[in-house]
Design a protein around this motif. Structure first.
Motif, short mmCIF file in Angstrom:
data_model
loop_
_atom_site.label_atom_id
_atom_site.label_comp_id
_atom_site.label_asym_id
_atom_site.label_seq_id
_atom_site.Cartn_x
_atom_site.Cartn_y
_atom_site.Cartn_z
N PRO A 8 0.80 -1.23 0.00
CA PRO A 8 0.00 0.00 0.00
C PRO A 8 0.83 1.28 0.00
O PRO A 8 0.29 2.37 -0.06
N GLY A 9 2.19 1.15 0.08
CA GLY A 9 3.04 2.34 0.09
C GLY A 9 3.22 2.84 1.51
O GLY A 9 3.01 2.08 2.45
N PRO A 10 3.60 4.09 1.70
CA PRO A 10 3.78 5.15 0.69
C PRO A 10 4.93 4.83 -0.25
O PRO A 10 5.78 3.99 0.04
N PHE A 11 4.95 5.53 -1.39
CA PHE A 11 5.94 5.29 -2.42
C PHE A 11 6.83 6.52 -2.61
O PHE A 11 6.41 7.66 -2.39
N TYR A 12 8.06 6.24 -3.05
CA TYR A 12 9.08 7.27 -3.20
C TYR A 12 9.79 7.13 -4.54
O TYR A 12 9.82 6.06 -5.14
N HIS A 13 10.40 8.24 -4.96
CA HIS A 13 11.24 8.26 -6.16
C HIS A 13 12.44 9.15 -5.86
O HIS A 13 12.26 10.32 -5.47
N GLY A 14 13.65 8.61 -6.02
CA GLY A 14 14.87 9.37 -5.81
C GLY A 14 15.45 9.84 -7.12
O GLY A 14 15.49 9.08 -8.10
N THR A 15 15.89 11.10 -7.18
CA THR A 15 16.37 11.71 -8.42
C THR A 15 17.16 12.97 -8.08
O THR A 15 17.22 13.39 -6.94
N LYS A 16 17.73 13.58 -9.09
CA LYS A 16 18.34 14.90 -8.91
C LYS A 16 17.43 16.00 -9.47
O LYS A 16 17.73 17.18 -9.36
N ALA A 17 16.33 15.61 -10.08
CA ALA A 17 15.41 16.58 -10.68
C ALA A 17 14.74 17.43 -9.60
O ALA A 17 14.38 16.93 -8.53
N ASP A 18 14.56 18.71 -9.89
CA ASP A 18 13.88 19.64 -8.99
C ASP A 18 12.41 19.66 -9.39
O ASP A 18 12.04 20.23 -10.42
N LEU A 19 11.57 19.02 -8.59
CA LEU A 19 10.15 18.88 -8.91
C LEU A 19 9.30 19.53 -7.84
O LEU A 19 9.76 19.79 -6.73
N LYS A 20 8.05 19.77 -8.17
CA LYS A 20 7.10 20.38 -7.25
C LYS A 20 5.88 19.47 -7.10
O LYS A 20 5.57 18.69 -8.00
N PRO A 21 5.15 19.59 -5.98
CA PRO A 21 3.91 18.82 -5.85
C PRO A 21 2.99 19.06 -7.04
O PRO A 21 2.85 20.19 -7.51
#
Length: 136
Positions: A8-21
């Motif tokens: 059921p998560g919660p789920f994550y994603h690791g990156t160097k990208a600068d993202l917003k909600p």
């Protein structure tokens, strides 16, 4: 049984990208790993440790970042890890053809020690030397 029913998560994603909600991560972009081929999938995990590797090892400028994400469709076990390295998926790593929606950024994650990170980089260099490219 689908992975969604088992995890059921919660789920994550690791990156160097600068993202917003509200931003979406989608397959079809250049991979952050290996030979930087077009990624057929987008990857997610239910463990902060696996997301930390993504944040630390991804290609790009700036700091590593970890985002909490929501899958917008179905996902499956990541066979690059589950079939080859960790049967049973203890890393809780998945892949999907569907976008992931960024919920928020995790700010209090702990990086791996410099020694552990260097050992992983050495291992990845050895795989590259052997011609092994896991990310598709």
């Amino acid at each position: 049984m689908s992975p969604q029913a088992k995890d059921p998560g919660p789920f994550y994603h690791g990156t160097k990208a600068d993202l917003k909600p509200g931003d979406f991560l989608k397959p079809g972009n250049t991979s952050n790993y290996g030979e930087r081929k077009t990624a057929n999938y987008i990857y997610l995990t239910a463990t902060l440790d696996a997301a930390t590797w993504g944040a630390e090892l991804g290609v790009g400028e700036g700091p590593g970042r970890i985002y909490r994400v929501e899958p917008t469709g179905s996902f499956e076990d990541d066979p690059n890890l589950t079939d080859k390295k960790f049967p049973g998926n203890p890393t809780r790593s998945y892949r999907t053809h569907e976008p992931l929606r960024v919920v928020d950024e995790i700010l209090d994650w702990q990086p791996h020690s410099p020694e552990v990170l260097q050992n992983m980089r050495n291992h990845l260099e050895e795989l590259k030397r052997l011609g092994i490219e896991a990310i598709n």
